[in-house]
Design a protein around this motif. Structure first.
Motif, mmCIF file in Angstrom:
data_model
loop_
_atom_site.group_PDB
_atom_site.id
_atom_site.type_symbol
_atom_site.label_atom_id
_atom_site.label_comp_id
_atom_site.label_asym_id
_atom_site.label_seq_id
_atom_site.Cartn_x
_atom_site.Cartn_y
_atom_site.Cartn_z
ATOM 1 N N ILE A 9 0.846 -1.194 0.000
ATOM 2 C CA ILE A 9 0.000 0.000 0.000
ATOM 3 C C ILE A 9 0.881 1.245 0.000
ATOM 4 O O ILE A 9 1.788 1.384 0.824
ATOM 5 C CB ILE A 9 -0.918 0.044 1.246
ATOM 6 C CG1 ILE A 9 -1.648 -1.293 1.434
ATOM 7 C CG2 ILE A 9 -1.903 1.196 1.127
ATOM 8 C CD1 ILE A 9 -2.590 -1.658 0.328
ATOM 9 N N ALA A 10 0.600 2.149 -0.935
ATOM 10 C CA ALA A 10 1.310 3.425 -0.986
ATOM 11 C C ALA A 10 0.299 4.544 -1.192
ATOM 12 O O ALA A 10 -0.776 4.336 -1.769
ATOM 13 C CB ALA A 10 2.347 3.443 -2.110
ATOM 14 N N THR A 42 3.298 11.432 -10.490
ATOM 15 C CA THR A 42 4.284 11.147 -11.535
ATOM 16 C C THR A 42 5.556 10.554 -10.934
ATOM 17 O O THR A 42 6.163 9.645 -11.502
ATOM 18 C CB THR A 42 4.610 12.418 -12.348
ATOM 19 O OG1 THR A 42 5.048 13.449 -11.461
ATOM 20 C CG2 THR A 42 3.394 12.905 -13.108
ATOM 21 N N ASN A 43 5.973 11.064 -9.776
ATOM 22 C CA ASN A 43 7.145 10.494 -9.113
ATOM 23 C C ASN A 43 6.924 9.035 -8.729
ATOM 24 O O ASN A 43 7.851 8.225 -8.746
ATOM 25 C CB ASN A 43 7.491 11.295 -7.851
ATOM 26 C CG ASN A 43 8.131 12.633 -8.149
ATOM 27 O OD1 ASN A 43 8.593 12.877 -9.253
ATOM 28 N ND2 ASN A 43 8.155 13.508 -7.153
ATOM 29 N N GLY A 44 5.704 8.697 -8.355
ATOM 30 C CA GLY A 44 5.405 7.346 -7.891
ATOM 31 C C GLY A 44 5.286 6.309 -8.982
ATOM 32 O O GLY A 44 5.170 5.109 -8.691
ATOM 33 N N THR A 68 3.216 -7.965 -9.063
ATOM 34 C CA THR A 68 3.178 -7.746 -7.630
ATOM 35 C C THR A 68 1.881 -7.046 -7.243
ATOM 36 O O THR A 68 1.565 -5.995 -7.810
ATOM 37 C CB THR A 68 4.366 -6.874 -7.183
ATOM 38 O OG1 THR A 68 5.580 -7.459 -7.643
ATOM 39 C CG2 THR A 68 4.407 -6.744 -5.671
ATOM 40 N N PRO A 69 1.130 -7.572 -6.274
ATOM 41 C CA PRO A 69 -0.108 -6.904 -5.867
ATOM 42 C C PRO A 69 0.186 -5.605 -5.130
ATOM 43 O O PRO A 69 0.967 -5.573 -4.179
ATOM 44 C CB PRO A 69 -0.779 -7.928 -4.951
ATOM 45 C CG PRO A 69 0.347 -8.757 -4.406
ATOM 46 C CD PRO A 69 1.365 -8.821 -5.505
ATOM 47 N N MET A 70 -0.437 -4.517 -5.584
ATOM 48 C CA MET A 70 -0.237 -3.207 -4.971
ATOM 49 C C MET A 70 -1.531 -2.409 -5.053
ATOM 50 O O MET A 70 -2.351 -2.631 -5.950
ATOM 51 C CB MET A 70 0.861 -2.413 -5.701
ATOM 52 C CG MET A 70 2.243 -3.027 -5.679
ATOM 53 S SD MET A 70 3.416 -2.078 -6.712
ATOM 54 C CE MET A 70 3.486 -0.517 -5.798
ATOM 55 N N ILE A 71 -1.690 -1.485 -4.113
ATOM 56 C CA ILE A 71 -2.754 -0.484 -4.210
ATOM 57 C C ILE A 71 -2.110 0.875 -3.977
ATOM 58 O O ILE A 71 -1.494 1.112 -2.936
ATOM 59 C CB ILE A 71 -3.885 -0.712 -3.190
ATOM 60 C CG1 ILE A 71 -4.510 -2.095 -3.384
ATOM 61 C CG2 ILE A 71 -4.957 0.377 -3.327
ATOM 62 C CD1 ILE A 71 -5.562 -2.446 -2.352
ATOM 63 N N LEU A 72 -2.239 1.750 -4.958
ATOM 64 C CA LEU A 72 -1.707 3.104 -4.854
ATOM 65 C C LEU A 72 -2.865 4.082 -4.729
ATOM 66 O O LEU A 72 -3.730 4.151 -5.604
ATOM 67 C CB LEU A 72 -0.872 3.443 -6.097
ATOM 68 C CG LEU A 72 -0.343 4.878 -6.175
ATOM 69 C CD1 LEU A 72 0.625 5.173 -5.037
ATOM 70 C CD2 LEU A 72 0.321 5.138 -7.531
ATOM 71 N N PHE A 73 -2.872 4.832 -3.640
ATOM 72 C CA PHE A 73 -3.854 5.901 -3.435
ATOM 73 C C PHE A 73 -3.233 7.222 -3.867
ATOM 74 O O PHE A 73 -2.115 7.555 -3.459
ATOM 75 C CB PHE A 73 -4.287 5.980 -1.970
ATOM 76 C CG PHE A 73 -4.991 4.753 -1.480
ATOM 77 C CD1 PHE A 73 -6.276 4.453 -1.913
ATOM 78 C CD2 PHE A 73 -4.378 3.891 -0.580
ATOM 79 C CE1 PHE A 73 -6.930 3.318 -1.470
ATOM 80 C CE2 PHE A 73 -5.032 2.756 -0.127
ATOM 81 C CZ PHE A 73 -6.303 2.471 -0.575
ATOM 82 N N VAL A 74 -3.963 7.960 -4.710
ATOM 83 C CA VAL A 74 -3.458 9.227 -5.231
ATOM 84 C C VAL A 74 -4.466 10.318 -4.914
ATOM 85 O O VAL A 74 -5.660 10.197 -5.235
ATOM 86 C CB VAL A 74 -3.241 9.161 -6.757
ATOM 87 C CG1 VAL A 74 -2.630 10.465 -7.252
ATOM 88 C CG2 VAL A 74 -2.348 7.991 -7.120
ATOM 89 N N GLY A 75 -4.005 11.380 -4.279
ATOM 90 C CA GLY A 75 -4.890 12.511 -4.056
ATOM 91 C C GLY A 75 -5.336 13.110 -5.376
ATOM 92 O O GLY A 75 -4.632 13.046 -6.383
ATOM 93 N N GLN A 76 -6.522 13.719 -5.357
ATOM 94 C CA GLN A 76 -7.084 14.304 -6.570
ATOM 95 C C GLN A 76 -7.699 15.660 -6.226
ATOM 96 O O GLN A 76 -7.998 15.949 -5.058
ATOM 97 C CB GLN A 76 -8.138 13.360 -7.179
ATOM 98 C CG GLN A 76 -8.815 13.822 -8.451
ATOM 99 C CD GLN A 76 -7.869 14.120 -9.594
ATOM 100 O OE1 GLN A 76 -7.076 15.068 -9.508
ATOM 101 N NE2 GLN A 76 -7.950 13.348 -10.677
ATOM 102 N N VAL A 77 -7.867 16.495 -7.239
ATOM 103 C CA VAL A 77 -8.442 17.824 -7.028
ATOM 104 C C VAL A 77 -9.903 17.692 -6.604
ATOM 105 O O VAL A 77 -10.507 16.620 -6.680
ATOM 106 C CB VAL A 77 -8.326 18.677 -8.307
ATOM 107 C CG1 VAL A 77 -6.866 18.813 -8.726
ATOM 108 C CG2 VAL A 77 -9.159 18.074 -9.446
ATOM 109 N N PRO A 135 -0.764 -4.062 -9.826
ATOM 110 C CA PRO A 135 -1.142 -2.822 -9.143
ATOM 111 C C PRO A 135 -2.543 -2.345 -9.499
ATOM 112 O O PRO A 135 -3.037 -2.551 -10.611
ATOM 113 C CB PRO A 135 -0.102 -1.814 -9.639
ATOM 114 C CG PRO A 135 0.912 -2.597 -10.419
ATOM 115 C CD PRO A 135 0.229 -3.832 -10.882
ATOM 116 N N VAL A 136 -3.153 -1.680 -8.535
ATOM 117 C CA VAL A 136 -4.422 -0.969 -8.706
ATOM 118 C C VAL A 136 -4.201 0.468 -8.236
ATOM 119 O O VAL A 136 -3.483 0.701 -7.261
ATOM 120 C CB VAL A 136 -5.546 -1.627 -7.894
ATOM 121 C CG1 VAL A 136 -6.786 -0.741 -7.853
ATOM 122 C CG2 VAL A 136 -5.892 -2.999 -8.465
ATOM 123 N N VAL A 137 -4.798 1.426 -8.941
ATOM 124 C CA VAL A 137 -4.684 2.838 -8.569
ATOM 125 C C VAL A 137 -6.071 3.378 -8.272
ATOM 126 O O VAL A 137 -6.994 3.201 -9.073
ATOM 127 C CB VAL A 137 -4.033 3.667 -9.696
ATOM 128 C CG1 VAL A 137 -3.934 5.139 -9.281
ATOM 129 C CG2 VAL A 137 -2.654 3.123 -10.039
#
Length: 570
Positions: A82-83, A92-94, A106-115, A168-170
């Motif tokens: 989890i990131a 973009t850095n991530g 590799t199983p991943m979940i990336l949470f990204v802030g949004q406007v 991965p999932v975003v």
């Protein structure tokens, strides 16, 4: 919402979206979130505060470090990494760690802030359409636009990341989604689906193995474990099969096992490749996609129909027949296949390939004598002698990895953290993650001088969270792999590959660790012993001669190769 539905929710607690999200992660069993904190996901950070005893929130120094740590954490635990990163530049850095997760399954979940939702489609400050941006490197990209739907999306994200071919999932999180309050039921803990091969199809495997003269088992891919590694070794022994691993999956089988015969990586053993081309008549491909590296540029096996019979096992049904047309295919995890196939009658004796390929592997993995003051082959020999069997070694990309992958003997599963994506800079964050996840183990990050400096700032993260790791920096003052290719293809016209480096020992001390420089072979054993005994992160700078390009070719020889090729064309 109907009146009945609204009435049914009056007994549920009123929570803001960040609290709802953090609660779902706790229910699913997440234990660590790697992040660079951002104002766009303050609600999630607040929600994680309530779970500080169960979920560690690790603040990293760069979003690429955070996503690579999450990817490594998933490899070490088998659960989604989890990131969380902020919008725009944070996202973009991530990307780096997410791309590694995609190529490594590799199983991943990336949470990204949004406007904010009312700013969508205006190119607001740091706004990006994440469905377009992350689409090619994620299994699923979605945006949660209502706090009430958070449990639904988190449940699906976890299942998608873990099911079939993992990846991965975003999830994008508009500000209001995390700040608004809602009454909503929590999801249930996830139960993984289990697919088992049919008995009749497994019996065909036995028939095909019995009829084969020179079969080969290739292992790799997702969903592995120590139990799977042992089951694969037992199956190989019972069926008399030589076993090779796919690229950077060398820890999938005890390298000392008599049926282990090497790896299909960069600079693979020519004797192994020749045997596959000329002798092998059946390939049991257990979990690997046989991608570009393992297939030696898609030239080792003919496409779409191999010269050899092909039995393909992969948990992602979409991978079966994607490149190579199988004679028999199983859409299940390697563990399930091995459990079903363990009942097959043993083959009549070992395949002749076992003795031939094992001998070739042992000869190939014996370091040659080196004329240089610091012998990297001898360094690997000492690591094999001194390190515990469960020591974890991570690396990024570069010529230095050839010594590591060729001469390091791996005995246990998950002792190799190496990106099949070939990503430079992976080693340090992966090692920090492993040291945080399993603090009792010896963890080493190995990197070239160029590779190490891409993510060296995560040594600050190691110090902050008490992650004890050893950094081995192989310093030859250049981007060695690119220099090698320049010399081979454009001799005497090198450019942009020389490096001016800092004092690496001073750098380690600046980050709260210790270190020393090693320039001669006989200095290394004592240095490694001091590093292993150190209570703080420790760095060993290995000063190697630029001529020591690879175990089999010097820089001058690469240049001569290029000059000879240029002369032949002229």
């Amino acid at each position: 919402m109907t009146d009945a539905a609204a009435s049914a929710r009056t007994d549920l607690p009123l929570r803001h979206g960040g609290k709802i999200l953090a609660d779902q992660l706790a229910i699913l069993g997440a234990d660590t979130v790697f992040c660079v904190p951002g104002e766009s996901f303050l609600g999630l950070l607040d929600g994680l505060h309530d779970h500080a005893n169960a979920i560690r929130t690790i603040s990293c120094r760069h979003e690429g470090g955070a996503t690579n740590m999450a990817e490594a954490h998933a490899k070490m635990t088998g659960k989604p990494g989890i990131a969380a990163v902020t919008r725009g530049p944070g996202a973009t850095n991530g990307c780096n760690g997410l791309h590694t997760g995609f190529q490594d399954s590799t199983p991943m979940i990336l949470f990204v802030g949004q406007v904010s939702r009312d700013h969508f489609a205006r190119e607001a400050f740091q706004e990006i359409d994440y469905r377009q941006m992350f689409g090619p490197m994620a299994k699923w990209v979605a945006q949660i636009e209502s706090a009430e739907r958070i449990p639904e999306f988190i449940g699906r994200a976890w299942a998608v990341a873990m099911s079939g071919r993992p990846g991965p999932v975003v999830l994008a999180l508009p500000e209001e989604t995390l700040s608004e309050q809602a009454r909503v039921a929590d999801l249930k803990p996830w139960t993984p689906p289990v697919a088992a091969p049919a008995a009749a199809e497994v019996a065909k495997v036995g028939e095909m193995l019995a009829a084969a003269r020179a079969p080969l088992m290739v292992i790799g891919g997702p969903g592995w474990s120590q139990a799977t590694a042992e089951a694969a070794a037992d199956f190989a022994a019972a069926q008399g099969l030589p076993v090779v691993t796919a690229f950077r999956r060398q820890d999938y089988m005890d390298n000392a096992h008599p049926n282990f015969c090497g790896t299909l990586g960069i600079g693979a053993n020519p004797a192994l490749l020749n045997w596959i081309r000329e002798e092998c008549d059946l390939v049991l491909n257990l979990g690997s996609r046989l991608g570009e590296i393992a297939s030696q540029g898609y030239e080792l096996f003919s496409i779409p129909v191999m010269k050899q019979a092909l039995i393909q096992v992969h948990p992602g049904a979409e991978e079966l027949g994607a490149v190579y047309s199988p004679d028999l295919a199983f859409a299940c995890a390697s563990e399930a296949f091995l459990a079903a196939a363990s009942g097959l009658p043993p083959r009549d004796g070992q395949s002749p390939g076992v003795a031939t390929l094992r001998a070739a592997f042992e000869a190939f993995s014996t370091p040659p004598q080196s004329p240089f003051a610091l012998d990297m082959g001898a360094v690997m020999t000492e690591m094999n002698r001194a390190l515990p069997e469960d020591a974890v070694i991570s690396n990024g990309a570069g010529n230095y990895t050839i010594w590591l992958h060729k001469f390091r003997m791996l005995r246990k599963y998950r002792t190799q953290l190496a990106p099949t994506s070939g990503s430079m800079g992976y080693g340090v964050p992966a090692a920090v993650s492993a040291a945080i996840t399993q603090p009792g183990r010896t963890v080493i990050a190995m990197g070239g001088d160029g590779c190490f400096l891409m993510t060296a700032q995560e040594l600050a993260t190691a110090k902050q969270y008490g992650a004890k790791l050893i950094s081995l920096v192989v310093n030859n003052g250049m981007f060695g792999t690119i220099r090698m290719h320049q010399e081979r293809h454009h001799p005497a016209r090198t450019i942009a590959t020389d490096l001016v480096n800092p004092d690496f020992v001073m750098l380690a001390r600046a980050y709260g660790g210790e270190g020393e420089q090693v320039s001669e072979t006989d200095q290394f054993p004592a240095a490694l012993a001091r590093a292993m005994a150190s209570p703080v992160p420790y760095l060993i700078e290995l000063v190697v001669d630029p001529e020591a390009l690879t175990p089999v070719q010097t820089l001058s020889q690469a240049r001569a190769q290029g000059e000879a090729a240029a002369a032949a064309v002229a």
